[in-house]
Design an enzyme around this catalytic site. Structure first.
Site, PDB file in Angstrom:
ATOM      1  N   GLY A 156       0.829  -1.189   0.000  1.00  0.00           N
ATOM      2  CA  GLY A 156       0.000   0.000   0.000  1.00  0.00           C
ATOM      3  C   GLY A 156       0.864   1.239   0.000  1.00  0.00           C
ATOM      4  CB  ILE A 158       3.342   2.363   4.664  1.00  0.00           C
ATOM      5  CG1 ILE A 158       2.476   3.439   5.340  1.00  0.00           C
ATOM      6  CG2 ILE A 158       4.636   2.154   5.448  1.00  0.00           C
ATOM      7  CD1 ILE A 158       1.923   3.027   6.691  1.00  0.00           C
ATOM      8  NE  ARG A 179      -5.726  -7.228   0.999  1.00  0.00           N
ATOM      9  CZ  ARG A 179      -6.654  -6.506   1.612  1.00  0.00           C
ATOM     10  NH1 ARG A 179      -7.702  -7.091   2.166  1.00  0.00           N
ATOM     11  NH2 ARG A 179      -6.546  -5.187   1.659  1.00  0.00           N
ATOM     12  CB  ILE A 238       6.402  -0.961  10.591  1.00  0.00           C
ATOM     13  CG1 ILE A 238       6.373  -1.135   9.071  1.00  0.00           C
ATOM     14  CG2 ILE A 238       7.818  -0.753  11.089  1.00  0.00           C
ATOM     15  CD1 ILE A 238       6.796   0.106   8.313  1.00  0.00           C
ATOM     16  NE  ARG A 240      -2.398  -1.930  14.376  1.00  0.00           N
ATOM     17  CZ  ARG A 240      -1.969  -0.766  13.937  1.00  0.00           C
ATOM     18  NH1 ARG A 240      -0.712  -0.659  13.488  1.00  0.00           N
ATOM     19  NH2 ARG A 240      -2.754   0.291  13.906  1.00  0.00           N
ATOM     20  CD  GLU A 269       1.288  -2.498  20.090  1.00  0.00           C
ATOM     21  OE1 GLU A 269       0.846  -1.359  19.845  1.00  0.00           O
ATOM     22  OE2 GLU A 269       2.181  -3.040  19.414  1.00  0.00           O
ATOM     23  CG  HIS A 287       2.585   0.991  17.967  1.00  0.00           C
ATOM     24  ND1 HIS A 287       1.552   0.099  18.059  1.00  0.00           N
ATOM     25  CD2 HIS A 287       2.391   1.674  16.791  1.00  0.00           C
ATOM     26  CE1 HIS A 287       0.763   0.231  16.985  1.00  0.00           C
ATOM     27  NE2 HIS A 287       1.264   1.168  16.208  1.00  0.00           N
TER      28      HIS A 287
END
Length: 328
Positions: A156, A158, A179, A238, A240, A269, A287
């Protein structure tokens, strides 16, 4: 007409509180208390909107106890704290904060990649402990970043920003898994090649995970996937925390089945798996991928703009379930 009431679930920049207070009756948690779920639900009573930061779970059970709620605005691009089908069924709009954190988060992903590959954290601990007393040709020897192969899982905004940094800044060969395949022009812009996940894991010198968390993506990187990677490879997350089986990763790091890892997100977390804490060859950050002043302010303002736009005009800037807005 009475003004809508909103809740700000965590402490945010005072200027954003003031911006919201110009439109709403605001209950703000500027003490940054971590409310238990029942207290959070209690504070939602009489509220039409809530400003969330990613840690507040919005699901069917909560919505049933907050019947006046119309919008939940996340100050994050991730939204796995939202049960979107339940929110849509309840007629509650969900929004997030994409775009404004793309470049900052990509910077951090690349920083983790470089720190892990070049053993920066491990070397600093070594130096601070007073263990550096001589030169040797293999002291803290790591892996090259320039000219290596970068594998990106999740292409995407990022992911593409990381690809640009690798291809254009470090002369890396870029492969990616997504995907759906990108248009050829977007691939060509960074010299990226599409690959299946197994091929990517076998081929890449450095693997970066930038996919959102979904139940289907839970532990998408486990022992079997790590076993495909090169023993010299670096794994960066980075996305999840739930994307990686952390026990399997810790075992692989301790056994030297991969060289290093860099993690900004963790399953459960802010608690961190003790097995990861025991590994010297992993860079751990709390995070903070989007944690620069300009970016965090932009995220907060976007969440505020979603609240103002929807509650005042019936239109939000970045809706996740736009069908809730109907023809407004």
């Amino acid at each position: 007409m009475p003004r809508p009431s909103i809740l700000i679930a965590r402490a945010i920049f005072p200027e954003v509180v003031d911006k919201l207070a110009a439109h709403f009756d605001v209950e703000a948690n500027q003490a940054d208390e971590l409310w238990p779920r029942e207290q959070f639900i209690q504070r939602l009573q009489g509220k039409q909107g809530v400003f969330t930061t990613g840690g507040e779970r919005i699901d069917a059970a909560l919505l049933a106890q907050a019947p006046g709620l119309k919008i939940c605005a996340n100050m994050a691009v991730g939204h796995n704290n939202f049960d979107l089908p339940a929110m849509t069924a309840a007629g509650v709009l969900a929004t997030n904060a994409p775009g404004v954190l793309t470049e900052t988060t990509a910077d951090m992903g690349f920083a983790l990649l470089m720190a892990a590959a070049r053993r920066v954290t491990e070397s600093e601990h070594y130096l601070r402990a007073g263990r550096w007393d001589r030169w040797s040709c293999d002291m803290m020897i790591g892996q090259d970043v320039h000219g290596s192969t970068l594998g990106i899982v999740g292409m995407g905004r990022i992911g593409q920003a990381i690809a640009r940094r690798g291809a254009l800044g470090f002369g890396m060969q870029v492969i990616y898994h997504n995907r759906s395949r990108l248009p050829e022009a977007e691939e060509a812009a960074v010299g990226a090649r599409y690959a299946g996940l197994d091929e990517l894991l076998r081929t890449a010198d450095h693997v970066v995970l930038v996919v959102p968390y979904t139940p289907e993506a839970h532990h998408m990187i486990g022992a079997a996937q790590i076993a495909l990677m090169k023993p010299t490879a670096t794994l960066v997350n980075i996305g999840r925390g739930g994307l990686i089986d952390e026990d399997a990763l810790a075992q692989a790091l301790q056994a030297g089945r991969i060289a290093a890892a860099g993690l900004d997100v963790f399953e459960g977390e802010p608690k961190v798996n003790p097995a990861l804490l025991a590994c010297a060859n992993v860079v751990l950050t709390p995070h903070i991928a989007s944690a620069t002043v300009p970016t965090r302010k932009a995220m907060a303002h976007l969440a505020a703009d979603n609240l103002i736009g929807y509650l005042a005009q019936g239109r939000a800037v970045t809706p996740l379930n736009p069908e809730v807005m109907g023809g407004a």
